[in-house]
Design a protein around this motif. Sequence first.
Motif, PDB file in Angstrom:
ATOM      1  N   UNK A 279     120.688  38.315 -44.689  1.00  3.52           N
ATOM      2  CA  UNK A 279     122.148  38.128 -45.458  1.00  3.52           C
ATOM      3  C   UNK A 279     122.922  37.123 -44.675  1.00  3.52           C
ATOM      4  N   UNK A 280     123.363  37.570 -43.557  1.00  8.33           N
ATOM      5  CA  UNK A 280     124.368  36.761 -42.521  1.00  8.33           C
ATOM      6  C   UNK A 280     123.539  35.169 -42.509  1.00  8.33           C
ATOM      7  N   UNK A 316     134.231  26.446 -38.544  1.00  9.48           N
ATOM      8  CA  UNK A 316     135.337  27.309 -38.502  1.00  9.48           C
ATOM      9  C   UNK A 316     135.092  28.125 -40.074  1.00  9.48           C
ATOM     10  N   UNK A 317     134.863  27.653 -41.008  1.00  7.17           N
ATOM     11  CA  UNK A 317     134.811  28.457 -42.347  1.00  7.17           C
ATOM     12  C   UNK A 317     133.548  29.358 -42.221  1.00  7.17           C
ATOM     13  N   UNK A 318     132.441  28.924 -41.682  1.00  7.00           N
ATOM     14  CA  UNK A 318     131.246  29.630 -41.472  1.00  7.00           C
ATOM     15  C   UNK A 318     131.799  31.261 -40.815  1.00  7.00           C
ATOM     16  N   UNK A 319     132.439  30.994 -39.581  1.00 10.16           N
ATOM     17  CA  UNK A 319     132.970  32.231 -38.884  1.00 10.16           C
ATOM     18  C   UNK A 319     133.799  33.189 -39.539  1.00 10.16           C
ATOM     19  N   UNK A 320     134.935  32.223 -40.647  1.00 14.14           N
ATOM     20  CA  UNK A 320     135.623  33.137 -41.392  1.00 14.14           C
ATOM     21  C   UNK A 320     134.728  34.290 -42.457  1.00 14.14           C
ATOM     22  N   UNK A 321     133.486  33.802 -42.711  1.00 12.61           N
ATOM     23  CA  UNK A 321     132.659  34.546 -43.594  1.00 12.61           C
ATOM     24  C   UNK A 321     131.588  35.453 -42.898  1.00 12.61           C
ATOM     25  N   UNK A 326     129.885  40.915 -39.788  1.00 10.45           N
ATOM     26  CA  UNK A 326     129.214  41.435 -38.605  1.00 10.45           C
ATOM     27  C   UNK A 326     129.871  42.730 -38.226  1.00 10.45           C
ATOM     28  N   UNK A 327     131.029  42.733 -38.493  1.00 14.93           N
ATOM     29  CA  UNK A 327     131.833  43.772 -37.940  1.00 14.93           C
ATOM     30  C   UNK A 327     131.590  44.962 -39.068  1.00 14.93           C
ATOM     31  N   UNK A 328     131.392  44.733 -40.402  1.00  9.15           N
ATOM     32  CA  UNK A 328     130.930  45.890 -41.276  1.00  9.15           C
ATOM     33  C   UNK A 328     129.637  46.426 -40.705  1.00  9.15           C
ATOM     34  N   UNK A 329     128.754  45.587 -40.394  1.00  5.80           N
ATOM     35  CA  UNK A 329     127.408  45.931 -39.918  1.00  5.80           C
ATOM     36  C   UNK A 329     127.397  46.941 -38.598  1.00  5.80           C
ATOM     37  N   UNK A 330     128.423  46.371 -37.739  1.00  3.72           N
ATOM     38  CA  UNK A 330     128.606  47.261 -36.341  1.00  3.72           C
ATOM     39  C   UNK A 330     129.150  48.526 -36.472  1.00  3.72           C
ATOM     40  N   UNK A 354     119.284  46.170 -34.675  1.00  4.63           N
ATOM     41  CA  UNK A 354     120.413  45.612 -35.669  1.00  4.63           C
ATOM     42  C   UNK A 354     121.607  45.284 -34.966  1.00  4.63           C
ATOM     43  N   UNK A 355     122.096  45.842 -33.768  1.00  3.01           N
ATOM     44  CA  UNK A 355     123.263  45.278 -32.987  1.00  3.01           C
ATOM     45  C   UNK A 355     122.819  43.854 -32.228  1.00  3.01           C
ATOM     46  N   UNK A 356     121.741  43.931 -31.813  1.00  2.92           N
ATOM     47  CA  UNK A 356     121.461  42.730 -31.088  1.00  2.92           C
ATOM     48  C   UNK A 356     121.298  41.518 -31.957  1.00  2.92           C
ATOM     49  N   UNK A 357     120.699  41.794 -33.353  1.00  4.26           N
ATOM     50  CA  UNK A 357     120.474  40.727 -34.196  1.00  4.26           C
ATOM     51  C   UNK A 357     121.937  40.211 -34.784  1.00  4.26           C
ATOM     52  N   UNK A 358     122.849  41.274 -35.100  1.00  6.19           N
ATOM     53  CA  UNK A 358     124.069  40.724 -35.427  1.00  6.19           C
ATOM     54  C   UNK A 358     124.802  39.857 -34.458  1.00  6.19           C
TER      55      UNK A 358
END
Length: 394
Positions: A279-280, A316-321, A326-330, A354-358
């Motif tokens: 997904x990410x 920059x836009x990619x990081x915004x999304x 990633x934070x929701x996943x953590x 999962x944490x390593x992947x994110x």
Amino acid sequence: MDISYKNICRITLPVLLSLLVEQIIGITDTAFLGHVGETELAASAIAGVCYLILFVIGSGFGVGLQVLIARLNGEKKNREVTTIFSTGFYFLILLAGIIIIASQFALPPILHQVIKSEKIYSAALLYLNWRIYGLLFAFIIVAFRAYYIGITRTKILSVCSLTMVVVNVICNYVLVFGKFGFPAFGIEGAGMGSCIAEFSAAFVFILYYRFTTNGRLFERISNIKRQWHDLKRILHLSSWTMLQSFLSLASWLIFFVVIEHIGETALATSNIVRSISAVPFMLVQAFASTGSALVSNLIGEGRQNMVLSLCRRVIKMCYYFCIPLMLVGFIFPDLFLKLYTDNTVLIQESLSPLYIMLSSFLLSVPAFVLYCAISGTGNTFITLKHYCPVKVDK
């Protein structure tokens, strides 16, 4: 070519939906099979990667086709855009046919050699026996996606994406679990449903291209000399991306084969984390693909000085999304993991990977955007050379 944040987002969102669908097909299969059994979930990991290895051969060709279409679009050579697209479309259909036939003979003995468990081997073949025919429709989708991204008219991608998702979810629900009078096919039903979903999206693309004012008729296969010349132009760009895409997915297959020898639980866990990572990654790939198309258009317009500025905006836009996701996943990992399984052991085993992947996406965003930007310049050999761990020479 407008490279404002608004236009980048306008082009990217339909692309994102289209790319997500390719992964959602696998994600849906994994999610449904996770509620069937551990063997089916483990088998779908290897079978799914086998399919993707074959699929990326076509998608790698699509990268070169997209770059060339975008360059010609920037140069306002509309007639050549149509001829190049038609050549790419016909070649992808031929390529799909060759791969489908070859896989019928090659895949069973190869998988039998590398898969330790007979149950996983049998289940994987049941899935692939149906799933493999979806390559024909998937390659048609690749051709149309390259065309519409190249000319920066991407709205139709959203329609086809939603069509594929809806059809796949319905077909998986009916065929995997045996609803509405259908028998429960299990993992075989997941392969059937995915194939039907890809056919639906390809059919929508063909209808839209044929009957809208934006679409143009295909060039006839009459001038073989011209078609061969156009094919060589596409392959000059795409041969390296086809090879790189194949090597990238082949490494995943090797990884899953190694994990399969550890045990079904380890393989099922790896499949869950890989599926979530899609997904990410699709967010990154969508922005990077848009950046690649815009780079090609800018070069076609003679505005090479704007390329680096465009890359910074895309990153920059990619990081915004990506960062919010990633934070929701953590913070809420169970929100994702429970979509795939109710097994508490699998959920606990999946947390650390999962944490390593994110975390890896902090580096993946600029790396992949710049990689696709270089591909957009047409220098696809450079991207392969820097991707491979060993020296590659022309």
